[in-house]
Write an enzyme that holds these catalytic residues in place. Structure first.
Site, PDB file in Angstrom:
ATOM      1  N   ARG A 160       0.840  -1.214   0.000  1.00 20.06           N
ATOM      2  CA  ARG A 160       0.000   0.000   0.000  1.00 20.06           C
ATOM      3  C   ARG A 160       0.870   1.257   0.000  1.00 20.06           C
ATOM      4  O   ARG A 160       0.558   2.251   0.666  1.00 20.06           O
ATOM      5  CB  ARG A 160      -0.934   0.031   1.219  1.00 20.06           C
ATOM      6  CG  ARG A 160      -1.898  -1.119   1.300  1.00 20.06           C
ATOM      7  CD  ARG A 160      -2.962  -1.043   0.202  1.00 20.06           C
ATOM      8  NE  ARG A 160      -3.912  -2.119   0.365  1.00 20.06           N
ATOM      9  CZ  ARG A 160      -3.751  -3.350  -0.150  1.00 20.06           C
ATOM     10  NH1 ARG A 160      -2.676  -3.620  -0.882  1.00 20.06           N
ATOM     11  NH2 ARG A 160      -4.663  -4.276   0.026  1.00 20.06           N
ATOM     12  N   SER A 229     -11.002  -0.452   3.486  1.00 22.64           N
ATOM     13  CA  SER A 229     -10.209  -0.752   4.687  1.00 22.64           C
ATOM     14  C   SER A 229      -9.669   0.542   5.273  1.00 22.64           C
ATOM     15  O   SER A 229      -8.936   1.264   4.600  1.00 22.64           O
ATOM     16  CB  SER A 229      -9.024  -1.656   4.336  1.00 22.64           C
ATOM     17  OG  SER A 229      -9.494  -2.825   3.737  1.00 22.64           O
ATOM     18  N   GLU A 326      -4.862   3.550   6.562  1.00 18.70           N
ATOM     19  CA  GLU A 326      -4.618   3.470   5.112  1.00 18.70           C
ATOM     20  C   GLU A 326      -5.284   4.663   4.418  1.00 18.70           C
ATOM     21  O   GLU A 326      -4.777   5.203   3.446  1.00 18.70           O
ATOM     22  CB  GLU A 326      -5.209   2.154   4.588  1.00 18.70           C
ATOM     23  CG  GLU A 326      -5.081   1.963   3.100  1.00 18.70           C
ATOM     24  CD  GLU A 326      -5.690   0.637   2.633  1.00 18.70           C
ATOM     25  OE1 GLU A 326      -5.531  -0.397   3.299  1.00 18.70           O
ATOM     26  OE2 GLU A 326      -6.331   0.665   1.566  1.00 18.70           O
TER      27      GLU A 326
END
Ligand SMILES: Cc1cc2nc3c(=O)[nH]c(=O)nc-3n(C[C@H](O)[C@H](O)[C@H](O)COP(=O)(O)OP(=O)(O)OC[C@H]3O[C@@H](n4cnc5c(N)ncnc54)[C@H](O)[C@@H]3O)c2cc1C
Length: 354
Positions: A160, A229, A326
């Protein structure tokens, strides 16, 4: 180039928070981008589909939104090289590739957002990351007003993560991405629900199952505001993972590409704290998917920030693991983070009491 003032962002962020940007500039051609100049001292931020953003308050600056479209395909012998405009919708692009006979991206179906945002956080799902397919990223350096062609290595992809979150953060606007899709297609069915597929599974089978499972498991942002998420799966030193495995034998622990590091499941940690369904104002930890924070319809940005704080504090107290969000937090002046926003809200509360 289209410029709008005091733009409501209600339809520009998947959390569906009713915040405003002082100015929104949309670009439909690369020429428009070359003509554009930043104003010194005025904050700016690049926005695409707004599905990985939390606008914590009104943004007192300029939002830049690339809307470049178009696809070109080159036959490179053993692979297809497909160049796509940053403004194209990601899922529609994946669907188009399959329909044209260019498989490879099917595991990444139904991820919201635009093509130009995919390298930024190296989107991933079902055992595949975008870095596996990126050949080149074409970007425009907004500061030095220069075009730049970047290879996959230059993008410095990680979990990520990419250079666009670090050295080139905010300065480089991605204009188009070239994907290399090998003609020798390799299915990836080793992850989660995809394991149930037979060896004969086609790319369409994978695509259909991914879409089905995602629709069942994740709330649709068009119905319930969310940004997928909210936290990353934390990576911890192996020794810490071993100690946790002894204390919590059911805890899922995964290998990582980094030696001496293990990955934990953030959703599991949150669930174990009994937080599914927990609310702060109109923000809620999703009833089925603990990793997703949702706007039940009446959430303010502050509700979401405070809920994120509650989640992170609870997990830290119980497991000694610090979750990292995130979702990108955007404050009045640009990117910020959970700690800074909580501090700001506390100071505002103290000031209003005084
Ligand atoms: C229901 C749901 C499910 C999700 N599932 C997943 C998943 O499985 N895997 C996953 O990885 N993500 C997932 N996400 C997160 C999100 O969809 C991805 O991060 C997506 O790539 C964000 O795209 P966007 O166009 O909405 O970008 P935005 O949210 O608008 O922007 C994200 C970041 O990219 C930057 N950016 C955007 N476009 C450009 C550009 N052209 N040039 C430079 N910088 C740019 C922005 O400045 C910002 O920092 C999910 C989100 C939701 C709502």
């Amino acid at each position: 180039m289209n410029i709008s003032q005091q733009q409501s962002l209600l339809h520009f962020n998947s959390f569906a928070l009713d915040v405003k940007a002082q100015q929104l500039v949309t670009f439909s051609s690369q020429a428009q981008l070359s003509e554009f100049s930043l104003t010194e001292g005025v904050p700016y931020f690049i926005i695409a589909g707004g599905s990985n953003l939390l606008f914590c308050e009104d943004f007192k600056g300029v939002l830049l939104k690339p809307e470049f479209t178009g696809k070109t395909v080159v036959d490179a012998g053993d692979a297809w090289l497909i160049t796509v405009g940053a403004g194209e919708n990601w899922h529609q692009f994946v669907t188009w590739c399959l329909a044209q006979g260019y498989p490879g991206l099917e595991n990444l179906a139904l991820i919201p957002g635009c093509v130009g945002a995919t390298p930024v956080q190296n989107i991933g799902a079902y055992g595949v990351e975008i870095k596996d397919f990126v050949e080149q990223v074409n970007a425009y350096d907004l500061i030095n007003k220069q075009w730049r062609q970047m290879s996959r290595d230059e993008c410095e992809f990680g979990y990520r993560d990419s250079i666009f979150k670090h050295a080139l953060k905010d300065s480089h606007l991605i204009v188009e991405v070239t994907f290399r899709l090998p003609k020798q297609w390799q299915p990836v069915t080793s992850y989660g629900d995809l394991k149930s597929l037979p060896d004969s599974a086609t790319a369409d089978d994978i695509f259909n199952l991914v879409c089905q499972v995602r629709s069942q498991k994740l709330p649709d942002p068009n119905e319930l505001g969310n940004a997928g998420s909210f936290f990353k799966n934390p990576q911890v030193p192996e020794a810490q993972a071993q100690a946790l495995a002894i204390a919590y034998p059911d805890m899922p622990i995964y290998d990582t590409a980094i030696a001496g590091q293990k990955k934990l499941a953030a959703g599991w940690l949150i669930d174990q704290c009994g937080l599914k369904g927990r609310k702060v104002g109109g923000a809620q930890v999703h009833q089925q998917q603990a990793l997703v924070l949702v706007n039940t319809g009446t959430a303010s940005a502050k509700d979401v920030v405070e809920l994120a704080w509650l989640v992170r504090t609870s997990v830290a107290e119980r497991f000694g693991v610090l979750l990292e969000h995130e979702v990108r937090f955007i404050g009045a002046q640009g990117e910020t983070n959970l700690d800074e926003m909580m501090l700001q809200f506390e100071q505002q509360a103290l000031a209003s009491e005084a």
